[in-house]
Every structure is written in structure tokens, then in C-alpha cells.
Design an enzyme around this catalytic site. Structure first.
Site, PDB file in Angstrom:
ATOM      1  N   GLU A   1      -3.989   7.355  -3.499  1.00 33.63           N
ATOM      2  CA  GLU A   1      -3.367   6.107  -3.053  1.00 33.63           C
ATOM      3  C   GLU A   1      -3.323   5.064  -4.155  1.00 33.63           C
ATOM      4  O   GLU A   1      -4.140   5.070  -5.074  1.00 33.63           O
ATOM      5  CB  GLU A   1      -4.071   5.546  -1.798  1.00 33.63           C
ATOM      6  CG  GLU A   1      -5.504   5.158  -1.994  1.00 33.63           C
ATOM      7  CD  GLU A   1      -6.173   4.622  -0.716  1.00 33.63           C
ATOM      8  OE1 GLU A   1      -5.735   4.937   0.409  1.00 33.63           O
ATOM      9  OE2 GLU A   1      -7.159   3.890  -0.858  1.00 33.63           O
TER      10      GLU A   1
ATOM     11  N   TYR B   1       0.860  -1.187   0.000  1.00 35.10           N
ATOM     12  CA  TYR B   1       0.000   0.000   0.000  1.00 35.10           C
ATOM     13  C   TYR B   1       0.889   1.227   0.000  1.00 35.10           C
ATOM     14  O   TYR B   1       1.832   1.317   0.787  1.00 35.10           O
ATOM     15  CB  TYR B   1      -0.889   0.024   1.256  1.00 35.10           C
ATOM     16  CG  TYR B   1      -1.621   1.335   1.439  1.00 35.10           C
ATOM     17  CD1 TYR B   1      -2.904   1.488   0.930  1.00 35.10           C
ATOM     18  CD2 TYR B   1      -1.012   2.420   2.071  1.00 35.10           C
ATOM     19  CE1 TYR B   1      -3.568   2.704   1.056  1.00 35.10           C
ATOM     20  CE2 TYR B   1      -1.676   3.643   2.199  1.00 35.10           C
ATOM     21  CZ  TYR B   1      -2.946   3.772   1.692  1.00 35.10           C
ATOM     22  OH  TYR B   1      -3.601   4.967   1.811  1.00 35.10           O
TER      23      TYR B   1
END
Lengths: 383, 293
Positions: A189, A101
Site C-alpha cells: 500500500e 490511499y
């Protein structure tokens, strides 16, 4: 403003982030044709402004053109968290060796952009933060200097052991930061950022939230707004300069100021009612705003009573009163209005309303109680 | 006494010739605020006409305005596209108190502005705020002056009209205010609840404080801990947005529940756990304050 995965990926691609190719289909036939072009296995992904698309069945693999068509047929039109899927992204499936991530947000506490990266990719980062905060590396960016090369490298080193992958990731982080700033994001993101068995680092899902306050100076970003993903009444409200959010109750509310509007919703609930909306007519007191507000609220069939709560400061109560009278001339309002006005030009407003046959109160609690009673027992309803 | 503004405040108005700036400059002058001048680039040398034939000079730059007038505060009404620079111009000119009313400043601009202002030692209130009101002494911003009256209660809030509601209820109940301050509804603001609480604690005139919060962020939770650890004066709380759905921005850019953080319930609990009484309705603030005075 939210944008779709495919739009975020296009932006990231333009900054050099390695993103696999992909195309949008709005019909099963288009999905089938896209598969024929790519071959192999593809992923068919619902494009809606909601998390948890995979869990909801909105992300499926397809090995053949026919399968791509069948999956698109199932996903298009599906409802995910109340939103209808109008588009799917069809993209070649990647082989995954690892998932990470990487994301950057505007952090309220430090008042700066903050990066978060974790080896635990492909899951909700909030879950990771709650369960194992030590699995996340955080970095606060000085917005005047941006993400420095050594900082990007330091973040990348927490994700990968292979030097080539560390360098590739550091580069992606700088590209992500540039896209975040240039697009006016509050969040950007990549989740997951994957490595393939051959060692490449790639972004296979992306999300960007845009700060609404940036849109006036970023027309190309503003053009990405997907109005089919928003309730029509909210679009109309925005165009009329109002902030409107539809809720599930039956008491419509027109309020000036966001804080007072929230407090009014809460008070409706306190007295046992359910608010039908949040609606802030803002600080200026243009009677047209009141007309627009009433026309939006009356388009909600659940609404059984409309409550006005106006605290006149900059907003003049007489302007709001004129707006109410004007609106009742122009729109067919079939539900009772309950009105509270206090502050600037209050006496004049009461006079205007009384002449038009409306009563007005100066107490917020009194009108909310009355609205709740009317909503549960509308006049003329069969008992 | 009061906090941040009082009868010694010498105020400049940035954007004094604009629609909002000119209207509120007159309102502030009528209230009795000592407005010493204004700034609008290109209109330097002209004079702004206030109420009762009173006029004040207009300058092109803040540097010049401060040098000529000795101002110690400024209030900003310029549009969002220019507001970030206007704040930084005020900080560069050495103004110690900068009040930014403007709504709609991009939050990434504010990340840079915040650092810039902090380095120069200025206090920024806002943006996206109604400003400050020290009843009977000075009014900076857009609060309606007639709803307030001098007295012992400090009021600090993230909201505008909800603040007026509470101040008005206090005034009607015969309870006056030392200073009312709206800190702003944006995600990044210059002055926090804690800054205001610390100032109220030091202010001899203030005997109790009302804190009006709303959904989004963790400022109320931080304030709750600060109150328990650092304040001797009683504080009463109210939180708006108990019925707000998660993930939606409730008008204010900063009023959003993200994931499970920023809910009204969480904030009310944090306040109560730290010994702060929380009003269920705005009107209940009056009784809770009366009980602690």
C-alpha cells in the site's frame, strides 16, 4: 515477513513509482549530514515494523541540520509498540495538496487480489472502512490477467478530477500491482499518495508485507529481512525449523501442530495460567527439534514450568521422548517438565521417559492443570 | 455413506516416490485405501512397493495415470515449488477430487490455482491440510487411521493435530465418525467449511457435525449463518486461538488476527448467536455431541 518503509519505497521506485528521495541514518550525525545534502525541511521517520509511528512521536520535521540531528537523537533508541528504533529515514518534506490511499491485498473471501482506493488518505484504511465504507472503491483483480489498464484508470478516476492526475495515478497503480506480484506480497500500500500544490502525484509512505511462502524463490526479497527487528529467540526458532512466538506468561509449551498449540495455550488460560509462548515443533519427529525447542524456551527467564503436549500421528512419541531425554543431558533445565504424549508409539515413549525418571500422562487437561499449579507454586519456592 | 471419499475411491498419489509421499502411500494402503497408482516425473514404468508385497504402477504424467487406472481422486505430496502446477495438472487430467497436503504454497499461486480448478469443475481440498478419513472405508492424506472409528459424527476442521485430538476423544467415548476432513490452514483453500457442512447435511450416515475453527478470516462466521439457514442436523463448534496475540501468524499461514477481525471471540459469538453450541475445551466436544445425538 514485514519490510521497512524505506525498503518498500526502494522497490516501488525501481518500478517507476514517483517516490521522493531519502536516506537511512543509524546515528544523529548521519541524519545531520543527510539534511546538509537535501537542505530545506526534512522528515525524520522511525523505521520499525509497527503502525502508528507518527502518534508515537516517531515522525518529526526538521528545518536545519542541527534539528535533524536532535530529532534523530530522540527517535533512535525509542520504543514503539515494544520495538526499538534502530534506523531513521531522512527524506525531504513535501508540500501536500491532497492525500489518498491506494493498496492491494490478497483477499481471503474472493480468493483474489483486491485493490482498495480512497480519497481519505493518511489514516488507517480499516478505520475508513469501518466509519465510511462508501469512501472506498474496491476492485477484484483476475490474477490470470493482472490489473488491466481500464481498471487502473477506473480506480484512479475515483481519486482525482484532474485528467493528468488520473493518468498519473493509473500508471502508479499498475506499477504498484507489478511490484506486489513480483515481490510476493500479501499486502502493498501507498498511504498517503499525495498531490503537491503544483499537481504532481507522489508516494510519501509505503508498506509491503511479504508472504513467507514466497521467500524460497525470491532471495533478493528474503535478504531484506531485518533481524534486529525480531526477538532473537524467534530467529533461532525459525533457523531450527520451529515456529515460536514469545508471550508474556510463565508456562512454556512444546506442542506438535499449530491448531493444537493454540488450543493448548487456550487451555492454560482456561485453568487460570498464562502461556509463555506458542511453539509448534511441526510434523516430523526429529529429536533435535525437541532439544532446540527446550533450549529456546529455557532462555526465557519467566518460564517456571514446561509443558509438552504431543499428539502422535506422523510425529512419533518415542522420538519426542528421546529428544526430551537428550535435551536434559545437554541443557541445564531448572524448571519442572510436565509431559503428555498420546498416539503413535505412546507405550514406547512412556517407557523411555520412565527410565529417565520422568512421568507422562495421556490426558491434555490433566497435564495443563498440573502445569498451572506448578507455575503458581513452584517446588522449592519460599511460601 | 460418507462425504467425498468412501470404498469406491480410486486414488492416485502425486509425489509417490518422495519421502512423505512414499511413507503415506504405504500407510494409506495399509489402512485399506484403494491406491491405484502414483505419479513421479521421470519414474514412469517403475512400480511402487506397498505393504504385503503389493505394488502399484508409477506414471510420468497425470493424464497417463488417469487414462490407465480410472482414478477418481488424487493426493498431492510434492514440494511447495511444484505443488501449484501439480494441482493444476490433476485438474487438467479431469480428476474430480484433488487433496493437497503440501504446506508452504505461495498464496499468489493459490489465487491462480483456485480459478483454474474451479473452471474445470474439480473439488480441491487444502492445501496445507491433513486430508480426509472415512473410517473403515478410505483414508486420503496423513491422518492417523487408528484414532477413528465408524459412526454418525462428521468432523470438519482447519487444523491437523487438533482434529486428531477431538476425533480421538470421540472415539474413546464410543462415538464414531462418518468422515473427518481437514480443510487446511492456509488463507486460500479449495473447500470451505460451508462446502463440507452442505455435504454432511446430505449424507444419510451423518447425524451431527463437529466444526473446529481457529483465528483468522471469516469462514467460521459465514459457516455459522449457513448452519442456521440451511442445516437440520446439529453442529457443535470449537475455536482455537482465544489467547493468540493480534498481528502474529500462529503457525498456520492463515491463522492471523488482522486489525480487529478474525478473533476467536468474534467467531465463538457468531456461532452462538446462530444457535450453535461452542465447546470451551476440546474434551467438552464429547459431551456436547453426546447431548445432540
Amino acid at each position: 515477513m514485514n519490510i521497512h518503509e524505506y525498503q518498500a519505497k526502494e522497490i516501488l521506485r525501481s518500478y517507476g513509482v514517483p517516490v521522493p528521495p531519502g536516506e537511512i541514518a543509524t546515528t544523529p550525525e548521519e541524519a545531520e549530514a543527510i539534511h546538509r545534502k537535501y537542505g530545506g525541511t526534512v522528515v525524520v521517520k522511525a523505521q520499525v515494523h509497527a503502525g502508528g509511528r507518527g502518534k508515537a512521536g516517531g515522525v518529526k520535521l526538521a528545518k536545519t541540520p542541527e534539528e535533524a540531528r536532535a530529532q534523530a537523537e530522540r527517535i533512535l533508541g525509542m520504543e514503539i509498540k515494544g520495538l526499538t528504533v534502530e534506523k531513521v529515514l531522512v527524506t525531504p518534506a513535501e508540500e501536500i495538496a491532497s492525500e489518498s490511499y491506494v493498496g492491494v491485498i490478497v483477499d481471503r473471501a474472493s480468493k483474489r487480489p483486491v485493490f482498495m482506493v480512497s480519497r481519505e488518505g493518511g489514516v488507517d484504511i480499516e478505520e475508513v472502512a469501518a466509519r465510511s465504507p462508501e469512501a472506498i472503491r474496491r476492485l477484484t483483480v483476475d490474477p490470470r490477467y493482472g490489473l488491466l489498464p481500464h481498471q487502473a484508470y477506473w480506480l484512479a478516476c475515483s481519486l482525482y478530477d484532474d485528467p493528468a492526475q488520473q493518468r498519473a495515478c493509473a500508471k502508479i497503480l499498475q506499477q504498484l500491482y507489478a511490484a506486489f506480484i513480483d515481490s510476493g506480497c500479501s499486502l502493498a500500500e501507498i498511504n498517503p499518495l499525495i498531490t503537491t500544490p503544483s499537481g504532481e502525484v507522489k508516494a510519501i509512505d509505503a508498506k509491503m508485507n511479504i508472504d513467507d511462502n514466497e521467500l524460497f524463490r525470491r532471495p533478493s526479497i528474503a535478504a531484506l529481512r531485518d533481524e534486529s527487528a525480531e526477538p532473537p529467540a524467534e530467529i533461532r526458532a525459525r533457523e531450527a525449523g520451529l515456529t515460536y512466538i514469545k508471550l508474556d506468561g510463565n508456562i512454556g509449551a512444546v506442542v506438535n501442530g499449530a491448531g493444537l498449540a493454540m488450543a493448548t495455550m487456550d487451555l492454560i488460560k482456561y485453568y487460570g495460567g498464562e502461556p509463555a509462548n506458542f511453539l509448534d515443533i511441526g510434523g516430523s519427529s526429529n529429536p533435535d527439534k525437541v532439544v532446540n525447542a527446550l533450549s529456546i524456551i529455557t532462555s526465557d527467564p519467566n518460564v517456571r514450568v514446561i509443558l509438552f503436549n504431543i499428539f502422535g500421528g506422523i510425529t512419533r512419541c518415542d522420538d519426542v521422548a528421546n529428544g526430551i531425554v537428550e535435551a536434559t543431558r545437554r541443557i541445564d533445565i531448572r524448571v519442572p517438565l510436565v509431559i503428555r504424549l498420546t498416539g503413535t508409539n505412546e507405550a514406547l515413549a512412556v517407557e523411555i521417559l520412565e527410565r529417565a525418571g520422568f512421568g507422562a500422562s495421556t490426558s491434555m487437561d490433566e497435564v495443563v492443570e498440573k502445569a498451572v499449579a506448578l507455575a503458581s507454586n513452584p517446588p522449592g519456592a519460599d511460601s | 455413506m460418507a462425504i467425498f471419499i468412501d470404498e469406491n475411491t480410486r486414488l492416485l498419489v502425486q509425489g509417490i516416490t518422495g519421502r512423505d509421499g512414499s511413507f503415506h502411500a504405504r500407510q494409506m494402503m495399509e489402512y485399506g485405501t484403494n491406491v491405484v497408482g502414483g505419479v513421479t516425473p521421470g519414474k514412469g514404468g517403475q512400480r511402487f512397493e506397498g505393504p504385503d508385497g503389493k505394488t502399484v504402477p508409477i506414471f510420468n504424467t497425470m493424464e497417463e495415470a488417469v487414462a490407465e487406472t480410472g482414478a477418481n481422486a488424487t493426493v498431492i505430496y510434492v514440494p511447495p515449488a511444484f505443488a501449484a502446477d501439480a494441482i493444476m495438472e490433476a485438474a487438467d487430467a479431469g480428476v474430480p477430487l484433488i487433496v493437497a497436503i503440501t504446506e508452504g504454497i505461495p498464496v499468489l499461486d493459490m489465487t491462480r490455482v483456485y480459478a483454474f480448478v474451479a473452471e474445470r469443475g474439480a473439488r480441491l481440498v487444502g492445501p496445507n491440510c491433513p486430508g480426509l478419513l472415512s473410517p473403515g472405508k478410505s483414508k486420503v492424506g496423513i491422518m492417523p487411521g487408528q484414532i477413528a472409528t465408524p459412526g454418525p459424527v462428521g468432523v470438519v476442521s482447519r487444523s491437523g493435530t487438533l482434529t486428531y485430538e477431538v476425533v480421538y476423544q470421540l472415539t474413546r467415548a464410543g462415538i464414531g465418525q462418518s468422515t473427518c476432513i481437514g480443510i487446511g490452514g492456509d488463507p486460500i483453500i479449495g473447500t470451505s467449511f460451508i462446502d463440507c457442512l452442505a455435504a454432511f447435511e446430505q449424507d444419510p450416515e451423518t447425524r451431527a457435525v463437529v466444526l473446529i475453527g481457529e483465528i483468522g478470516g471469516t469462514d467460521e462466521q459465514n459457516a455459522a449463518r449457513f448452519i442456521r439457514e440451511n442445516m437440520s442436523k446439529p453442529v457443535v463448534g470449537f475455536i482455537a486461538g482465544q489467547t493468540a496475540p493480534p498481528g502474529r501468524r500462529m503457525g498456520h499461514a492463515g491463522a492471523i488476527i488482522s486489525g480487529s477481525t478474525g478473533t476467536a471471540a468474534e467467531k465463538m459469538q457468531a456461532l452462538e448467536e446462530n444457535g450453535i453450541r461452542v465447546a470451551r475445551r476440546p474434551i467438552d466436544v464429547v459431551d456436547l455431541i453426546r447431548a445432540v445425538l
